[in-house]
Design an enzyme around this catalytic site. Structure first.
Site, PDB file in Angstrom:
ATOM      1  N   SER A 280      -0.883  -5.863  -3.333  1.00 38.31           N
ATOM      2  CA  SER A 280       0.453  -6.309  -2.938  1.00 38.31           C
ATOM      3  C   SER A 280       1.388  -6.303  -4.147  1.00 38.31           C
ATOM      4  CB  SER A 280       0.361  -7.693  -2.281  1.00 38.31           C
ATOM      5  OG  SER A 280       1.581  -8.046  -1.678  1.00 38.31           O
TER       6      SER A 280
ATOM      7  N   ASP B  58       1.989  -1.707   8.070  1.00 37.18           N
ATOM      8  CA  ASP B  58       2.234  -2.811   7.144  1.00 37.18           C
ATOM      9  C   ASP B  58       3.731  -3.127   7.109  1.00 37.18           C
ATOM     10  OD1 ASP B  58       2.452  -4.595   5.056  1.00 37.18           O
ATOM     11  OD2 ASP B  58       1.382  -3.371   3.597  1.00 37.18           O
TER      12      ASP B  58
ATOM     13  N   HIS C 248      -1.201  -5.618   6.152  1.00 36.12           N
ATOM     14  CA  HIS C 248      -1.005  -5.907   4.732  1.00 36.12           C
ATOM     15  C   HIS C 248      -2.296  -6.460   4.149  1.00 36.12           C
ATOM     16  CE1 HIS C 248       1.450  -6.401   1.204  1.00 36.12           C
ATOM     17  NE2 HIS C 248       1.072  -7.660   1.085  1.00 36.12           N
TER      18      HIS C 248
END
Length: 238
Positions: free
Chosen positions: A46, A172, A201
């Protein structure tokens, strides 16, 4: 390690942002000095993946890393933010994440309020508003757009000079499919991009009852093994 540390008091009025890689550089240099003969790789997830990609884009060949894997990175912060501001995603994710950021600021308010208008920060309703009132100011950007531009790894991918594998999912909402840099990756032989239909995600679960390793784990193990065993032969990932 990160969970206990998050409750330690902040010693200086500075936190982090996706564009700043000073702490990451320090850690990598420390590991290299501690284990000079070991092949060093890195993985980022991320925002961590964004920071790692930005680091590689800035360093070029001036890094000791032999290979990198980036999971669910947001490549264009403008597009990521716009995606999270759609009505449903704002309700499901944006508001909650904003409150989490504000909770962190509140936890360290005694040291932060000397430099920033914390009352104004605590009134932010979205991540964009939070960054406008806090993050971009903390790191000295003239505007929030300047921060978002600098934080977007898509502008630095052409300068990556070590093998880097990127894993994203087409569903995502944090890193929308249309903003995944497919064409940019094709122009750099050091980059490989893997896009799955599903995975969300940093999900990438497998099977009806996923209980053990994920697809993300398998990809990392395979890539790490290839980098360590093949070394310089991974000069072209296309």
């Amino acid at each position: 390690m990160a969970e206990p540390l998050m409750f330690l008091p902040l010693q200086t009025p500075r936190t982090y942002c996706a564009a700043n890689t000073e702490d990451l550089e320090m850690v990598i240099e420390h590991v290299q000095k501690t284990h000079p003969a070991a092949p060093i790789m890195a993985a980022g997830v991320s925002m961590g993946g964004m920071m790692l990609a930005n680091y590689l884009g800035r360093k070029g060949r001036r890094t000791c890393l032999k290979g990198v894997v980036v999971f669910s990175a947001g490549w264009d912060v403008f597009e990521c933010t716009a995606s999270l501001e759609k009505p449903l995603d704002r309700f499901l994710f944006n508001s909650y994440l904003t409150s989490c950021l504000q909770a962190s600021v509140h936890r360290h308010r005694p040291v932060l309020e000397k430099n920033y208008d914390i009352d104004h920060v605590m009134k932010a309703k979205t991540i964009r508003e939070f960054d406008e009132r806090f993050t971009s100011i903390m790191f000295g950007y003239p505007t929030n757009d300047d921060y978002y531009r600098d934080a977007s790894p898509i502008h630095k991918l052409k300068s990556v000079q070590v093998p880097m594998l990127c894993l994203n999912a087409a569903d995502d909402v944090f890193s929308p499919n249309h903003a995944i840099p497919v064409d940019t990756v094709k122009q750099n032989p050091n980059l490989a991009l893997l896009i799955t239909y599903h995975g969300g995600h940093i999900g990438f679960l497998e099977g009806l009852w996923p209980r053990q390793s994920t697809y993300m784990d398998r990809v990392f193990r395979q890539f790490a093994k290839a980098v360590i065993e093949q070394g310089s032969r991974l000069s072209d990932l296309q």
